[in-house]
Enzyme design. Sequence first.
Site, mmCIF file in Angstrom:
data_model
loop_
_atom_site.group_PDB
_atom_site.id
_atom_site.type_symbol
_atom_site.label_atom_id
_atom_site.label_comp_id
_atom_site.label_asym_id
_atom_site.label_seq_id
_atom_site.Cartn_x
_atom_site.Cartn_y
_atom_site.Cartn_z
ATOM 1 C CD GLU A 9 -14.902 41.383 -28.359
ATOM 2 O OE1 GLU A 9 -14.122 41.477 -27.393
ATOM 3 O OE2 GLU A 9 -15.876 42.145 -28.519
ATOM 4 C CD GLU A 22 -18.745 47.964 -23.753
ATOM 5 O OE1 GLU A 22 -18.631 46.941 -23.070
ATOM 6 O OE2 GLU A 22 -18.341 48.054 -24.935
ATOM 7 C CG ASP A 46 -13.236 46.642 -27.492
ATOM 8 O OD1 ASP A 46 -12.506 45.968 -26.764
ATOM 9 O OD2 ASP A 46 -14.454 46.437 -27.622
HETATM 10 C C1 BDP Z 1 -15.552 44.476 -25.587
HETATM 11 C C2 BDP Z 1 -16.506 43.335 -25.633
HETATM 12 C C3 BDP Z 1 -17.494 43.326 -24.510
HETATM 13 C C4 BDP Z 1 -16.758 43.545 -23.194
HETATM 14 C C5 BDP Z 1 -15.968 44.820 -23.271
HETATM 15 C C6 BDP Z 1 -15.110 45.081 -22.051
HETATM 16 O O1 BDP Z 1 -17.198 43.378 -26.865
HETATM 17 O O2 BDP Z 1 -18.165 42.104 -24.537
HETATM 18 O O3 BDP Z 1 -17.644 43.578 -22.143
HETATM 19 O O4 BDP Z 1 -15.063 44.757 -24.332
HETATM 20 O O5 BDP Z 1 -13.906 44.968 -22.172
HETATM 21 O O6 BDP Z 1 -14.422 44.074 -26.317
HETATM 22 O O7 BDP Z 1 -15.614 45.416 -20.993
#
Ligand code: BDP
Length: 729
Positions: free
Chosen positions: A420, A318, A392
Site C-alpha cells: 500500500e 477508522e 501504519d
Molecule cells: C490502512 C489502510 C486501510 C486499512 C487499515 C487497517 O489504509 O485501508 O483498513 O490500514 O489496517 O493501512 O485496518
Amino acid sequence: MQLSACFSARVRLWCPLFLAFALALSGLVASPVRAEDGYDLWLRYPPLAEGARRAALPLATRIVVEGEDDSLRVAGEELTRGIGGLLQTTPPVAPQVSAGAIVLGLASSPRIEALDLPLSDLGPEGYLIRSVRMEGQSVTVIAANTGPGVLYGAFEWLRRMQVGEPLTDLDVRSTPALRLRVLNHWDNLNRTVERGYAGQSIWDWHTLPGFTQTRYVDYARANASIGINGAVLNNVNANALSLTGPYIAKAAALADVFRPYGVRVYLSARFSAPVEIGGLPNADPLNPEVAAWWRAKADEIYAAIPDFGGFLVKANSEGQPGPQDYGRTHADGANMLADAVAPHGGVVMWRAFVYSAENTTDRARQAYEEFVPLDGTFRDNVLVQVKNGPIDFQPREPFHPLFGAMPRTPLMMEFQITKEYLGFATHLAYLGTMYEETLQSVTDRPVAGSTVADVVDGSAEGHGLTGMAGVANIGSDRNWSGSHFDQANWYVFGRMAWDPRADAGPIARDWAKRTFTPDPEFAEPVVEMMMGSREAVVDYMTPLGLHHLMATGHHYGPGPWVDDLARPEWNPAYYHRADATGIGFDRTASGSNAVAQYAPTVAARFADPDRIDERDLLWFHHVAWDRPMRSGRTLWDELVVTYGRGVSTVGDMRRTWAGLEAHVDARRFDEVSQFLAIQEQEAKWWRDASVSYFRTFADRRLPAGEPEPEHDLDHYRGLSFPFAPGNTH
Ligand code: BDP
C-alpha cells in the site's frame, strides 16, 4: 474454424498448421519454448541440468505413502509432480520399500515407529527428513506427527532439489516457531480488495460453494509449501453478511479444499453483526443476549467448518464498530468473542491498530495507551495483533512499542505483504529486509537484549499461543501478486512466520532460484537487487525517518503538501512538520514524548539525535535544516542526496535486470522490465515533488550536482488520480 472443416479440400492447406496449434494448446505436443506466466510461483519444476538430474534419479525411485491421510496423499502427489518435472520420470507410488524410495509417514505408523526416530518433540507441525536403512534398503524418510507436518517435509525435500542442495545423508529437523501463520485477505464480498493490486479477489463468492476452482487448490499448495497454516478470508473492514448462513457455506467449501494442505479458515467479524444480521437492539459485549448470539453463531460456523480457526477483529478504529461504542473496553469485546469460540478450540485475533477521531494525542502513541492498561485481562485464547510499527505500514517505521510492553498477553505480529505505501505492485520492493529489521529489533523488554522476535515467538514471556499475520497481496491476476517480484513477499512472509529469526538474504536466494533459475549467474545479481530494493523505496519516498507523505485515499504518489483533511492525523503535514527552522516530528520529551513508550534504554537512544540511527531521525526529532549529519552534509543536503540515491538505485536495478535477459523467459523478463521502467519514473516523481515542496521551507539551494526538479511544485500538486487502485471506500 471447426476441426471437421479440416477434412474439406478447400482448407486443406491451412489444416496442418491449425492442427499443430490445437495440439500445442491442448498440451499433447511439447512446445519448444516453455511459456511462463508466473502462475506456478516458486513451485515450478522444470527439468534439472543433466548432471544434477542423473545424480538425483537414484534417490527418487518410488514413493511410499504410509497411512491413509489426505495430507499424506497430497504430499505424495506433490512429490510425483515435482519429481516428474525436475527428473523427468514418474516414480511409482507403491507400498513396498526399495532402494531410493521416499517414505512418507506418520509417527504412529508401524513402519515409522520401527525406525525409532526422534519425532516426539517435533510437535504437531514439525517434520524430520532422514536418510536411513529401512527393511534393508537405503531410503529417505519424511516423517511427522501429523499429515501437514509430512507435507511440509515433502515441500522441503523438493525445495532442496530445486535449488541444488544435497539430498544424500540427510538429517533435517524443522519445527515452526509460531503457531498461527496466517494470511489476512482484505477481500470484500463484491470481489474488490482493499489495498489490493493484483486484480479482483481470488474468492469468487458468487460461484461458491457449488464451484471450487483449481486455483483454490494451488493457493493452498503454495501456502503449505512455505508453512502458512491459516487464511482470514475477508476484509478487516468487515461486512456482517460474511457471517450469514450462505456465506458460511461458501467459507466451508474453501475450508474443505484447504484442509489437506493444513490451511485453516478464519473470518473477520464485524462487531455490530448482532444488530445488522441478528436483529438485536445493540452489540454491547456485556449484554447476555449479544454474548448468546455470538455463541450460537460460533456453533453454527463450527457445525459447517469443524476446524474453523476463529475471528479477526478490527474494532473502534477508522470508524469500525466496537465495544467502546457501549463504554466497554477492547478486552470486554475480545473476551466475549473468545468465550464463543473457546469450546471449539478457536482463537480471537484482536487488532491493536486503533486511533480515534476525538483523540488529539500523537497517533503513534494511541495503541500503546489503549492496550497496555488491559494487559492480563484477555482470555487465554485471545491474541492482540499488532502492526510492525506504530503508525501504519510505512516504508520504514521503528518497531511498535507494544512489543515487550504487554508481557501477560500474546502479541501477534501483523506485517503488510501488499504494498500500500510501498509503490503498489509496480515498484519492486522485497520486504524480507523490512520484516527482518523489525523482528530483529532489540526491545530490551521484558528483559535486556529481548528482540521483537523473542516477544512474538512467546519465548521471552512464556506464551504458547503465538502468531504472525500478513496482509495478503494475492488476487485474481494470473501471476497471483500483481508482479512477479511481489511473489517473493508472500514467500518470505511464510518463511519468516515459520522462523522469525531467519535472514532475508538466503530466503531471497531460494525464491529467485525456484522462481526463475538456480543458475548463480542469475540468482546472485537478483538477490543483490532485491536486498537493496526496499531501502531504495524508503530513500525516494520517505528518507531519514519521514513517514506518511503519500497522496490522500489511494496513497498513490507523493502528497506531502496535503494539510486540509478533516482529521489532523490524515494529513501528511501532520507527520513531517516542516517549517522555516527544520523538519520532523518531535516525539521526545519536548514534543509528544512517544519515545517514552519504549524501554528506557531504547528510549534513551531514540531520544538522542546524536545516537539514534539517522534512518529514524525525523521520526523522533524536529531537526534544523543545517544540522550536520554523520556524512558531514547538512540535513537539507542529506535529504536531497538521499532522495537522489533512491532514484539512482532504481536505475541500477533496471540495468541489472536488463543484463539478465538470457536467463529469463521472454514474458516474465519483459513484464519485470516494464514495471522497473515505471518504478524509475515514479521514483523520480517522488524525488522531484518532495524536493520542490520541502525547499519552500528550507529555502536553500540544492547540493552541487543534484538536478533541478523537472517541473514546478504546482505541477506536482495538480496531479490527480481518482481511479488509482486499492482504495475501496
Ligand atoms: C490502512 C489502510 C486501510 C486499512 C487499515 C487497517 O489504509 O485501508 O483498513 O490500514 O489496517 O493501512 O485496518
